[in-house]
Design a protein around this motif. Structure first.
Motif, mmCIF file in Angstrom:
data_model
loop_
_atom_site.group_PDB
_atom_site.id
_atom_site.type_symbol
_atom_site.label_atom_id
_atom_site.label_comp_id
_atom_site.label_asym_id
_atom_site.label_seq_id
_atom_site.Cartn_x
_atom_site.Cartn_y
_atom_site.Cartn_z
ATOM 1 N N TYR A 117 0.929 -1.247 -0.038
ATOM 2 C CA TYR A 117 -0.018 -0.199 0.037
ATOM 3 C C TYR A 117 0.918 0.996 0.067
ATOM 4 N N SER A 118 0.158 2.221 -0.242
ATOM 5 C CA SER A 118 1.051 3.537 -0.244
ATOM 6 C C SER A 118 0.816 4.551 0.990
ATOM 7 N N PRO A 119 1.524 4.797 1.801
ATOM 8 C CA PRO A 119 1.514 5.336 3.068
ATOM 9 C C PRO A 119 0.716 6.713 2.580
ATOM 10 N N ILE A 120 1.234 7.628 1.596
ATOM 11 C CA ILE A 120 0.882 8.639 1.363
ATOM 12 C C ILE A 120 -0.626 9.006 1.269
ATOM 13 N N LEU A 121 -1.082 7.937 0.828
ATOM 14 C CA LEU A 121 -2.582 7.948 0.469
ATOM 15 C C LEU A 121 -3.604 7.852 1.861
ATOM 16 N N HIS A 122 -2.768 7.850 3.020
ATOM 17 C CA HIS A 122 -3.622 7.662 4.240
ATOM 18 C C HIS A 122 -3.213 8.922 5.209
ATOM 19 N N THR A 123 -3.026 10.157 4.611
ATOM 20 C CA THR A 123 -2.307 11.146 5.391
ATOM 21 C C THR A 123 -3.566 12.344 5.371
ATOM 22 N N ARG A 124 -4.749 12.061 5.152
ATOM 23 C CA ARG A 124 -5.883 12.934 5.120
ATOM 24 C C ARG A 124 -6.188 13.601 6.354
ATOM 25 N N LYS A 125 -5.870 12.737 7.495
ATOM 26 C CA LYS A 125 -6.165 13.338 8.890
ATOM 27 C C LYS A 125 -4.787 13.411 9.514
ATOM 28 N N LYS A 126 -3.647 13.774 8.764
ATOM 29 C CA LYS A 126 -2.295 14.510 9.114
ATOM 30 C C LYS A 126 -1.640 13.323 10.099
ATOM 31 N N LEU A 127 -1.938 11.887 9.743
ATOM 32 C CA LEU A 127 -1.414 10.904 10.346
ATOM 33 C C LEU A 127 0.279 11.061 9.932
ATOM 34 N N SER A 128 1.275 10.690 10.572
ATOM 35 C CA SER A 128 2.594 10.781 9.880
ATOM 36 C C SER A 128 2.745 9.582 9.060
ATOM 37 N N LEU A 129 3.768 9.602 8.153
ATOM 38 C CA LEU A 129 3.971 8.483 7.550
ATOM 39 C C LEU A 129 4.579 7.173 8.165
ATOM 40 N N ALA A 130 5.317 7.512 9.196
ATOM 41 C CA ALA A 130 5.707 6.321 10.171
ATOM 42 C C ALA A 130 4.709 6.033 10.717
ATOM 43 N N ALA A 131 3.770 6.558 11.314
ATOM 44 C CA ALA A 131 2.657 6.194 12.143
ATOM 45 C C ALA A 131 1.598 5.194 11.265
ATOM 46 N N ILE A 132 1.505 5.717 10.135
ATOM 47 C CA ILE A 132 0.739 4.764 9.075
ATOM 48 C C ILE A 132 1.336 3.470 9.091
ATOM 49 N N LEU A 133 2.531 3.399 8.890
ATOM 50 C CA LEU A 133 3.277 2.340 8.738
ATOM 51 C C LEU A 133 3.141 1.144 9.831
ATOM 52 N N GLU A 134 3.486 1.846 10.962
ATOM 53 C CA GLU A 134 3.377 1.327 12.114
ATOM 54 C C GLU A 134 2.219 0.669 12.406
ATOM 55 N N SER A 135 1.181 0.976 12.126
ATOM 56 C CA SER A 135 -0.221 0.771 12.437
ATOM 57 C C SER A 135 -0.566 -0.567 11.670
ATOM 58 N N VAL A 136 -0.297 -0.701 10.241
ATOM 59 C CA VAL A 136 -0.361 -1.957 9.681
ATOM 60 C C VAL A 136 0.516 -3.030 9.864
ATOM 61 N N LEU A 137 1.936 -2.565 10.529
ATOM 62 C CA LEU A 137 2.779 -3.660 10.825
ATOM 63 C C LEU A 137 2.299 -4.220 12.178
ATOM 64 N N ALA A 138 1.717 -3.433 12.922
ATOM 65 C CA ALA A 138 0.993 -3.843 14.482
ATOM 66 C C ALA A 138 -0.057 -4.958 14.097
ATOM 67 N N GLY A 139 -0.950 -4.663 13.051
ATOM 68 C CA GLY A 139 -2.039 -5.242 12.718
ATOM 69 C C GLY A 139 -1.456 -6.749 12.344
ATOM 70 N N LEU A 140 -0.498 -6.672 11.284
ATOM 71 C CA LEU A 140 0.172 -7.948 10.691
ATOM 72 C C LEU A 140 0.934 -8.731 11.723
ATOM 73 N N ARG A 141 1.450 -8.186 12.552
ATOM 74 C CA ARG A 141 2.334 -8.836 13.762
ATOM 75 C C ARG A 141 1.013 -9.474 14.657
ATOM 76 N N ASP A 142 -0.207 -8.825 15.124
ATOM 77 C CA ASP A 142 -0.907 -9.572 15.715
ATOM 78 C C ASP A 142 -1.465 -10.599 15.020
ATOM 79 N N ALA A 143 -1.861 -10.456 13.795
ATOM 80 C CA ALA A 143 -2.323 -11.671 13.184
ATOM 81 C C ALA A 143 -1.445 -12.689 13.099
ATOM 82 N N ASN A 144 -0.217 -12.398 13.000
ATOM 83 C CA ASN A 144 0.668 -13.561 13.035
ATOM 84 C C ASN A 144 0.687 -14.164 14.472
#
Ligand code: ZN
Length: 364
Positions: A114-141
């Motif tokens: 996915y492209s983190p830049i497309l998820h910045t409409r509410k001013k989340l940082s790119l790093a936070a956008i990545l961290e959230s997805v990684l956390a979701g994948l980690r918990d699913a693991n």
């Protein structure tokens, strides 16, 4: 019985078999693979006016599985999904659920892009956008055992300066969940070489590269992806067949093609499956992998993609083994892990196919 004895014997395989088969998905977009109920739920919870009230309303505007006129038309569905993917919670949830859905159909390894830049409409940082997805994948693991990695996508039709920021982000998260860098979006009129600076940074930091190419544009696009941007894999490559010389190069260098059969029909990359170069590539020995592209927008699963390939291209046990192994071999994972995974998966798939042949009384 030895697998070699039944490798070329036609056997009947059904959906239940492909469901059970261990699989990998190397090309799946997070923002194209949300559960319909989740889109609706997030829209209500976050008060996002999609102008819909039911799943049927949502289907009417999202058009899952619809045959579009072009790639650009197909991409319009993402306008809707992206609207509900602008918070930490939404990103975590959609990543977790995607991994859960994949695990439930025995996908053992998945690379989510996915492209983190497309998820910045509410001013989340790119790093936070990545961290959230990684956390979701980690918990699913932890919950379902599925292994996964993230591929960060630059977008062809967004400025090269943004691609550079995404490349920097990928480098910063290398070995922390990001396994590769990609270029997606509108292929026509937006050449990959415009984003050369980003690819230079990516390659000089030894990050893996895959690029959507030869889907909506000709083989020149694949040439650029490989020779200007250093792609290690090619997304789709449907039009590679138009350039025999480049095709041989791709084959000789074992450059994997991420084929997405249903999606290729729906974006108009091929008129129908009969026209698809899948069989041609496979018979030439190219490293072909099967993938979903977008589980929701395309309305598919890995199980369904295997079944489609089996039913349309008369696959034999050896072809099935090759396809699964093509995926495992092409994964962006360190070789020391991959070696074990290759051995384990090969044994498992061979065993499943032999059992099926025995059950059906196939005798060589
Ligand atoms: Zn794609």
């Amino acid at each position: 019985m030895d697998f070699d004895k039944i490798a070329l014997e036609p056997i009947r395989l059904d959906e239940a078999f492909f469901h059970k088969l261990p699989k990998v998905d190397l090309h799946v977009h997070l923002d194209g693979s949300l559960r319909l109920e989740t889109i609706l739920d997030l829209a209500i919870k976050d008060k996002i006016p999609l102008g819909i009230e039911t799943i049927d309303d949502l289907k009417a505007i999202l058009k899952p599985g619809y045959r579009h006129k072009s790639l650009d038309d197909y991409l319009k569905g993402f306008d809707i999904t992206l609207k509900v993917m602008q918070t930490d919670e939404a990103l975590y949830r959609t990543a977790y659920e995607l991994a859960q859905d994949a695990a439930m159909e025995n996908i053992e390894y998945m690379e989510v892009r996915y492209s983190p830049i497309l998820h910045t409409r509410k001013k989340l940082s790119l790093a936070a956008i990545l961290e959230s997805v990684l956390a979701g994948l980690r918990d699913a693991n932890k919950d379902f055992g599925i292994e996964s990695g993230v591929i960060v996508s630059g977008i062809r039709n967004i400025s090269p300066a943004i691609s550079m920021r995404l490349a920097e982000l990928s480098v910063a998260f290398k070995n922390r969940g990001v396994v590769g860098f990609d270029l997606a979006g509108s292929e026509y009129n937006f050449p990959a070489k415009d984003h050369l600076k980003a690819f230079n940074l990516i390659l000089s930091n030894n990050v893996n590269v895959t690029i959507h190419a030869g889907e909506a544009y000709g083989p020149e696009s694949i040439h650029q992806a490989l020779h200007y941007c250093g792609a290690h894999r090619v997304g789709h490559g449907t039009r590679l067949r138009e350039d025999g010389d480049l095709l041989n190069y791709v084959n000789d260098h074992r450059i994997p093609l991420e084929i997405c059969l249903s999606s290729n029909v729906q974006t108009g990359a091929v008129a129908d499956l009969e026209e698809h170069p899948f069989r041609f590539y496979h018979d030439l020995g190219l490293r072909v992998t099967l993938n979903t592209d977008n589980r929701t927008i395309t309305d598919t699963t890995m199980t369904r993609e295997y079944l489609l390939a089996y039913e349309n291209f008369d696959l034999l046990p050896l072809d099935i083994l090759d396809l699964v192994m093509g995926g495992v071999k092409s994964a962006f994972i360190p070789y020391e892990f991959k070696r074990d995974s290759i051995r384990r998966t090969k044994d498992k798939v061979k065993k499943m196919l032999v059992e099926e042949a025995v059950k059906q009384g196939v005798t060589p």
